[in-house]
Design a protein around this motif. Sequence first.
Motif, mmCIF file in Angstrom:
data_model
loop_
_atom_site.group_PDB
_atom_site.id
_atom_site.type_symbol
_atom_site.label_atom_id
_atom_site.label_comp_id
_atom_site.label_asym_id
_atom_site.label_seq_id
_atom_site.Cartn_x
_atom_site.Cartn_y
_atom_site.Cartn_z
ATOM 1 N N LEU A 92 3.870 9.509 -47.991
ATOM 2 C CA LEU A 92 2.566 9.964 -48.478
ATOM 3 C C LEU A 92 2.646 10.322 -49.959
ATOM 4 O O LEU A 92 1.708 10.073 -50.722
ATOM 5 N N ALA A 93 3.775 10.908 -50.377
ATOM 6 C CA ALA A 93 3.956 11.267 -51.782
ATOM 7 C C ALA A 93 3.867 10.036 -52.679
ATOM 8 O O ALA A 93 3.257 10.085 -53.753
ATOM 9 N N HIS A 94 4.453 8.934 -52.244
ATOM 10 C CA HIS A 94 4.371 7.701 -53.028
ATOM 11 C C HIS A 94 2.912 7.232 -53.160
ATOM 12 O O HIS A 94 2.504 6.770 -54.232
ATOM 13 N N ALA A 95 2.149 7.346 -52.090
ATOM 14 C CA ALA A 95 0.743 6.937 -52.129
ATOM 15 C C ALA A 95 -0.043 7.818 -53.102
ATOM 16 O O ALA A 95 -0.825 7.314 -53.913
ATOM 17 N N LEU A 96 0.169 9.126 -53.033
ATOM 18 C CA LEU A 96 -0.530 10.042 -53.941
ATOM 19 C C LEU A 96 -0.119 9.784 -55.390
ATOM 20 O O LEU A 96 -0.967 9.808 -56.294
ATOM 21 N N SER A 97 1.169 9.539 -55.618
ATOM 22 C CA SER A 97 1.634 9.245 -56.977
ATOM 23 C C SER A 97 0.970 7.980 -57.515
ATOM 24 O O SER A 97 0.594 7.909 -58.692
ATOM 25 N N HIS A 98 0.818 6.986 -56.653
ATOM 26 C CA HIS A 98 0.187 5.733 -57.079
ATOM 27 C C HIS A 98 -1.285 5.962 -57.463
ATOM 28 O O HIS A 98 -1.732 5.503 -58.526
ATOM 29 N N ILE A 99 -2.024 6.673 -56.631
ATOM 30 C CA ILE A 99 -3.433 6.943 -56.953
ATOM 31 C C ILE A 99 -3.523 7.687 -58.280
ATOM 32 O O ILE A 99 -4.328 7.340 -59.151
ATOM 33 N N TYR A 100 -2.692 8.707 -58.437
ATOM 34 C CA TYR A 100 -2.706 9.502 -59.669
ATOM 35 C C TYR A 100 -2.361 8.641 -60.888
ATOM 36 O O TYR A 100 -3.012 8.737 -61.932
ATOM 37 N N ALA A 101 -1.348 7.796 -60.772
ATOM 38 C CA ALA A 101 -0.941 6.944 -61.892
ATOM 39 C C ALA A 101 -2.074 6.006 -62.304
ATOM 40 O O ALA A 101 -2.364 5.841 -63.496
ATOM 41 N N VAL A 102 -2.725 5.407 -61.330
ATOM 42 C CA VAL A 102 -3.803 4.462 -61.638
ATOM 43 C C VAL A 102 -5.026 5.198 -62.191
ATOM 44 O O VAL A 102 -5.648 4.740 -63.156
ATOM 45 N N ASP A 103 -5.350 6.363 -61.624
ATOM 46 C CA ASP A 103 -6.450 7.171 -62.179
ATOM 47 C C ASP A 103 -6.171 7.518 -63.641
ATOM 48 O O ASP A 103 -7.065 7.488 -64.487
ATOM 49 N N THR A 104 -4.926 7.872 -63.938
ATOM 50 C CA THR A 104 -4.545 8.227 -65.306
ATOM 51 C C THR A 104 -4.630 7.011 -66.225
ATOM 52 O O THR A 104 -5.143 7.098 -67.355
ATOM 53 N N MET A 105 -4.162 5.870 -65.736
ATOM 54 C CA MET A 105 -4.229 4.653 -66.540
ATOM 55 C C MET A 105 -5.672 4.321 -66.914
ATOM 56 O O MET A 105 -5.985 4.051 -68.071
ATOM 57 N N TRP A 106 -6.569 4.379 -65.915
ATOM 58 C CA TRP A 106 -7.965 4.051 -66.202
ATOM 59 C C TRP A 106 -8.600 5.085 -67.123
ATOM 60 O O TRP A 106 -9.440 4.733 -67.964
ATOM 61 N N TYR A 107 -8.218 6.349 -67.008
ATOM 62 C CA TYR A 107 -8.733 7.364 -67.935
ATOM 63 C C TYR A 107 -8.338 7.000 -69.369
ATOM 64 O O TYR A 107 -9.149 7.085 -70.295
ATOM 65 N N LYS A 108 -7.106 6.586 -69.555
ATOM 66 C CA LYS A 108 -6.644 6.188 -70.881
ATOM 67 C C LYS A 108 -7.461 5.002 -71.397
ATOM 68 O O LYS A 108 -7.839 4.961 -72.576
ATOM 69 N N VAL A 109 -7.754 4.040 -70.527
ATOM 70 C CA VAL A 109 -8.568 2.891 -70.936
ATOM 71 C C VAL A 109 -9.971 3.356 -71.321
ATOM 72 O O VAL A 109 -10.517 2.947 -72.358
ATOM 73 N N LEU A 110 -10.562 4.211 -70.513
ATOM 74 C CA LEU A 110 -11.910 4.714 -70.797
ATOM 75 C C LEU A 110 -11.973 5.442 -72.137
ATOM 76 O O LEU A 110 -13.003 5.419 -72.811
ATOM 77 N N THR A 111 -10.886 6.087 -72.509
ATOM 78 C CA THR A 111 -10.883 6.872 -73.743
ATOM 79 C C THR A 111 -10.287 6.118 -74.924
ATOM 80 O O THR A 111 -9.970 6.727 -75.954
#
Length: 171
Positions: A42-61
Amino acid sequence: MSNHPVEMFQYHTWANQTIMGRIKELPASVLSQEINSSFPTLAHALSHIYAVDTMWYKVLTGTGMREAFQECMSLNVSILHSVDEYANNFAQLSEQYREWFQSEADLEQTVLLDNPFAGIRKTRLSEIVLQVANHGTYHRGNISTMLRQLGHASVMNDYAFFWYQEAAESV
């Protein structure tokens, strides 16, 4: 009139909190219990969601997608030790998104994505926000399945259920 992409991000934030709240109710060892599924834990799944959310935030900004992807690759494999750590990281990132939304960002602005997996494409910022919510929904489904495989019930986190939570909070 509501801003649909922002509402979808609010749903995404609520659903992440909801599924992490469910995981918090279980023994702490569940987070790192290995399973033969979409992710090893489950930790790997949460880390993946967080990483992708962070990546898209960087793109948005304003960061280019290839650069944002490279900057966030380590987050994808950075496994945290508690659900509280994940919840704190997600809460901080959600606050960054909220501040960006409130900065009067033009969600209909187009940007050129250079996606390392799919190529170059023009897209609106609103589409990226919807991608964040959709990606999270997909992987929360993985987490729900993983919880069941580990012998635990999941929790309702459908978008329609979010509507009723919002309505109850406004009464």
